[in-house]
Write a protein that holds these residues in place. Structure first.
Motif, PDB file in Angstrom:
ATOM      1  N   LEU B  72       0.909  -1.654  -0.257  1.00 42.94           N
ATOM      2  CA  LEU B  72       0.284  -0.008  -0.050  1.00 42.94           C
ATOM      3  C   LEU B  72       0.706   1.085  -0.066  1.00 42.94           C
ATOM      4  N   ASP B  73       0.580   2.555  -0.682  1.00 45.57           N
ATOM      5  CA  ASP B  73       0.933   3.822  -0.323  1.00 45.57           C
ATOM      6  C   ASP B  73       0.469   4.164   0.848  1.00 45.57           C
ATOM      7  N   ASN B  74       1.531   4.464   0.852  1.00 47.85           N
ATOM      8  CA  ASN B  74       1.611   5.799   2.546  1.00 47.85           C
ATOM      9  C   ASN B  74       0.779   6.760   2.127  1.00 47.85           C
ATOM     10  N   GLU B  75       0.039   7.565   1.298  1.00 50.86           N
ATOM     11  CA  GLU B  75      -1.047   7.915   0.963  1.00 50.86           C
ATOM     12  C   GLU B  75      -2.111   7.241   1.988  1.00 50.86           C
ATOM     13  N   ILE B  76      -2.485   5.582   1.187  1.00 51.31           N
ATOM     14  CA  ILE B  76      -3.304   4.989   1.748  1.00 51.31           C
ATOM     15  C   ILE B  76      -2.897   5.049   3.421  1.00 51.31           C
ATOM     16  N   LEU B  77      -2.517   4.221   3.564  1.00 48.89           N
ATOM     17  CA  LEU B  77      -1.355   4.182   5.415  1.00 48.89           C
ATOM     18  C   LEU B  77      -1.789   5.058   6.343  1.00 48.89           C
ATOM     19  N   LYS B  78      -2.374   6.226   5.919  1.00 47.82           N
ATOM     20  CA  LYS B  78      -2.489   7.598   6.378  1.00 47.82           C
ATOM     21  C   LYS B  78      -3.897   7.325   7.134  1.00 47.82           C
ATOM     22  N   TYR B  79      -4.290   5.862   6.253  1.00 47.40           N
ATOM     23  CA  TYR B  79      -6.109   5.922   6.583  1.00 47.40           C
ATOM     24  C   TYR B  79      -6.192   4.709   7.807  1.00 47.40           C
ATOM     25  N   LYS B  80      -5.159   4.271   7.699  1.00 46.72           N
ATOM     26  CA  LYS B  80      -4.739   2.805   9.287  1.00 46.72           C
ATOM     27  C   LYS B  80      -4.945   3.828  10.430  1.00 46.72           C
TER      28      LYS B  80
END
Lengths: 369, 188
Positions: B72-80
């Motif tokens: 997963l991209d860092n952008e997406i990991l922010k959601y976790k």
């Protein structure tokens, strides 16, 4: 020339075509009237001249029609059972050809068989709808299949405007309802707004028919529900908003089918009022810790208001009083008394309301006379 | 008189034309994918399913449906992070680039923005995948589930040799073009 004093079959070349049975009945009855002296022989001839006897029920015609239907069913069955084995291009062609033939048939027989022509038009709309979903299947596409409903709605709506057909207009509204309810997670705001605005504008072409106003209002209400859910509005505010909308629809007078608005309004505030009698809804407000007290206060106020409406003769209010009482009855007594007692008393309540409802209807009927 | 005739015929012609146009437009993307797309193969499993509206079909579950956190991209990991557990990612579209590994393709990276080139698919986030830690009895997210538009196959459930596809590993042939994937067929 015609022998006016005999019961002869009058055959003319122009006139309204009616079935043989109707023609014979007409001829018989007018002859009787002529003999009774109620109409003159000239009037008899003038009247009968207006009609033309329909074609005899041809035996061969029946056999040929049944044969054609059987062939049609055979072809349909063949296509259906071998659908998966048919080439993709051929499948698309079959759908288009079926659509084309139905439309052409509807066009050809419009003058002679109006009803069958209309039915074929509706059939072509159904073929269009199934064609949309079959397209999804042909290309093994399985996401957003609910978008198929808006594609179907667009085509149906356009055709309903072309033919000024009320049934198709209502149907396109219904398709849009399905689309809205299936897309709660998506952003479809712009599409739906375009549809709704054009629905309200188009009502002028249909003379503001009652059914159309009803179903278009339903779409608007559903859209409001969708907006509240999409923007994740607090449940209490959603229900309260619907309650206010219902009251507004019920009271604010205007010229566009106000009776329909008022009827729908009463149902809307009735249902949202019922929701507001639940303590869980009130808990969503931050300053309310225990929803019991306020929900019961609301319930009592609501009941009083509904009783006031019943006194004015409003039937929908009576239905909601019935539902309200049953709601509390079920809620409190379900666990406390034996089931048999519960059902007997519940049945008596319903019978009581049915009796009161009929009394109210009768009274209303009398005051309207 | 002729004008009226034409008008009536024109109305019915429109009844044929408008649906045909809509149906025709529906074929553009699949056809474009068929003509300009790249052939790729991905691995998965198949199950027989039946539906009231669509009859018999195969439900396909691919390797690319479940993606571990490392892709997963860092952008997406922010959601976790901060225990948000991807809640706000619900329903969002994701772009999954694929790379070739052996004879079939696997997930390379997942991002929120559409990539400019390469082989990628457009999918939608569904839910996170929890894994239980046997010692601490705590759950931990180690991946996410992504849905694509190719999870149903509406054709024969047996292959050329009449072997059932069910409960076997199958390979799906797709034609991918600009994020749109056309499922052409499945085989062993």
């Amino acid at each position: 020339m015609f022998n006016k004093n005999e019961k002869k079959e009058v055959t003319v070349n122009m006139g309204k075509k009616i079935s043989r049975g109707n023609y014979n009945f007409l001829s018989r009855e007018l002859n009787y009237q002529r003999e009774e002296g109620n109409i003159t022989p000239e009037q008899f001839t003038n009247m009968m001249e207006q009609y033309e006897k329909g074609d005899k029920l041809n035996f061969i015609k029946i056999i040929v029609t049944i044969g054609a239907i059987l062939i049609g069913l055979g072809i349909l069955s063949f296509v259906a059972s071998n659908w998966v084995y048919i080439n993709k291009t051929l499948r698309v062609l079959i759908i288009l050809v079926a659509l084309g033939l139905t439309v052409f048939a509807a066009y050809k027989i419009e003058n002679n068989y109006k009803n069958t022509s209309k039915a074929l038009l509706y059939l072509s709309i159904l073929i269009y709808g199934s064609g949309v979903f079959l397209m999804y299947q042909i290309f093994n596409y399985s996401e957003d299949v609910i978008k198929g409903f808006v594609l179907w709605a667009v085509g149906t709506y356009a055709i309903s405007l072309i033919f000024n057909d009320k049934i198709l207009f209502v149907f396109s509204n219904a398709l849009l309802l399905i689309y809205i309810n299936g897309s709660f997670r998506e952003n479809i705001i712009s599409y739906i707004l375009i549809f709704i605005i054009s629905f309200y504008i188009a009502q002028r072409d249909f003379n503001y028919s009652k059914e159309i106003t009803f179903v278009t209002n339903l779409v608007s209400l559903n859209f409001i529900l969708y907006l509240l859910s999409y923007f994740k509005v607090n449940h209490f505010f959603s229900v309260a908003l619907f309650f206010c909308i219902g009251i507004a629809m019920y009271y604010i007078k205007h010229d566009f089918n106000f009776e329909i608005f008022s009827f729908q309004g009463s149902i809307v505030f009735g249902i949202s009022g019922l929701f507001l009698t639940s303590k869980n809804i009130w808990k969503e407000l931050n300053f309310i810790k225990n929803g019991d007290v306020i929900s019961i206060i609301f319930g009592i106020l609501f009941l009083v208001y509904l009783l006031y409406e019943i006194k004015k003769g409003e039937l929908v209010a009576l239905i909601f009083v019935c539902i309200l009482i049953l709601r509390y009855y079920f809620d409190t007594l379900y666990d406390f008394i034996p089931k048999s007692m519960f059902f007997i008393i519940g049945g008596c309540i319903l019978l009581g309301f049915g009796y009161y409802f009929e009394k109210l209807r009768k009274r209303r009927g009398e005051t309207n006379d | 008189m002729i004008k009226v005739m034409n008008k009536r015929a024109f109305k019915y012609f429109l009844v044929f034309l408008i649906p045909s146009l809509v149906l025709g437009v529906m074929t553009i993307r699949p056809m474009a994918a068929n003509a300009f797309g790249q052939n790729i193969t991905i691995r998965g499993s198949a199950l027989n399913r039946r539906d009231v509206f669509r009859g018999d079909f195969m439900q396909l579950d691919y390797e690319i449906n479940e993606v571990t956190l490392e892709h997963l991209d860092n952008e997406i990991l922010k959601y976790k992070n901060e225990n948000r557990n991807f809640e706000e990612l619900k329903g969002k579209s994701l772009y999954i680039t694929l790379k070739k590994e052996g004879s079939y393709y696997v997930v390379d990276k997942v991002m929120l923005k559409e990539p400019k080139e390469g082989i990628y698919l457009k999918g939608r986030y569904e839910y996170p995948i929890w894994v239980e830690n046997k010692e601490s009895m705590e759950g931990k997210i180690n991946g996410i589930r992504i849905e694509y538009s190719i999870d149903k196959y509406f054709a024969s459930s047996k292959d050329k040799n009449n072997r059932d596809f069910e409960k076997q590993i199958i390979y799906a042939n797709l034609k991918v073009y600009k994020g749109y994937s056309l499922l052409k067929g499945i085989e062993y």
